[in-house]
Design an enzyme around this catalytic site. Structure first.
Site, short mmCIF file in Angstrom:
data_model
loop_
_atom_site.label_atom_id
_atom_site.label_comp_id
_atom_site.label_asym_id
_atom_site.label_seq_id
_atom_site.Cartn_x
_atom_site.Cartn_y
_atom_site.Cartn_z
N THR A 293 87.94 26.94 43.88
CA THR A 293 88.08 27.88 45.00
C THR A 293 88.29 27.17 46.33
OG1 THR A 293 86.64 29.42 43.82
CG2 THR A 293 86.97 29.82 46.17
N ARG A 294 87.60 26.06 46.53
CA ARG A 294 87.67 25.37 47.82
C ARG A 294 89.01 24.69 48.07
NH1 ARG A 294 82.27 21.89 47.70
NH2 ARG A 294 82.37 22.39 45.48
#
Length: 301
Positions: A17-18
């Protein structure tokens, strides 16, 4: 060192996600290859008789990217933790008896020699589990190694650690050597009673010790090798370290790099000795440069 009876699992199911990307994290590239190429290549170099990649997010794209590699795939439909990720590979290793490496698809800087040392330590000490650890000045976010007089007592994750445990600087890199099929028996006993509600693979340490099995550790000399890629900043840092390694090896092989800091060479590039690469050059893909060549400043090949 013999690597007979050796197999490997590569964890590559996470979304990342990051990274803030539509693309699976393990498909982001450094030095001309996707991140997960590097552990796959290590498995080939070590002579693993079987390598299984655990896929999840964008499974089809990941499988397609490695369709030409000697890798089989297992789908982790729900991401319920690292313990669960290894557990879903159990059927792929039915009948296998030996040492099982656990590698991560987002850790591209591990060296072959490091894994050979891990395997050698694991086998010499007749351990059932051996953890690759590292010491860090700032271990925030990593699972801490809690030691007892007879070795590792347990691994505690950051979110579950006490204030005293958070002060510990020896961390779990997430790289392991296990004995199979024992590891799959132990995985059946892991629960989800923790801050994340996940099946922590780290719980296998205390389970193995409670069952009377030996748990060992191999301390990594260069903690940078265990760097996991979680965002674009870490991706750039890993690319920088890998590029330094690649450039240094070319120079040791007899290639002149006028300015290594501005020379970008992909991992698969071949350059014969007595060639000169001027500053600010990019050599990509499967480029091959012969002997006594000069690549002028600013070239992209």
């Amino acid at each position: 060192m013999s690597t007979d009876n050796l197999a490997a699992v590569i964890l590559a199911a996470g979304k990342g996600t990051r990274m803030k990307s539509e693309q699976s994290k393990v498909l982001h590239q450094i030095a001309g290859h996707p991140l997960a190429y590097y552990p796959v290549h290590l498995c080939q170099t070590l002579g693993c008789e079987k390598t299984v990649m655990v896929v999840g997010h964008q499974a089809q794209q990941v499988e397609a990217a490695f369709s030409d590699q000697p890798v089989s795939f297992v789908l982790q439909e729900e991401q319920l933790g690292t313990g669960h990720a290894l557990q879903v590979t159990a059927s792929a290793f039915e009948g296998f008896s030996g040492t099982l490496l656990l590698l991560c698809g987002d850790v591209p800087l591990l060296r072959e020699q490091t894994l050979r040392q891990l395997i050698a330590r694991h086998r010499a000490e007749h351990s059932s589990v051996t953890v690759l650890t590292a010491c860090m000045d700032n271990p925030f976010g990593y699972g801490r190694i809690v030691r007892a007089a007879d070795g590792i007592e347990k691994i505690v994750e950051q979110k579950d650690a006490t204030d005293e445990e958070k002060k510990l600087q020896e961390i779990n890199t997430g790289i392991y050597a296990f004995e199979a099929p024992l590891v799959f028996d132990l995985l059946q006993k892991i629960g989800r009673d923790n801050a994340q509600g996940e099946y922590y693979l780290t719980d296998i340490i205390s389970l193995a010790k409670a069952a009377g099995h030996r748990v060992g550790a191999c301390v990594l000399e260069d903690a940078a090798e265990s760097m996991g890629i979680n965002d674009r900043v870490q991706l750039a840092e890993a690319a920088r370290i890998l590029q330094q390694r690649i450039n240094r090896q070319h120079m040791l092989n007899g290639v002149t790099l006028r300015d290594p800091a501005t020379t970008y060479i992909d991992a698969a590039v071949v350059i014969d000795s007595d060639s000169v690469i001027e500053a600010n050059c990019h050599l990509r893909g499967a480029t091959r440069i012969g002997r006594h060549c000069t690549i002028q400043t600013g070239s992209v090949i």
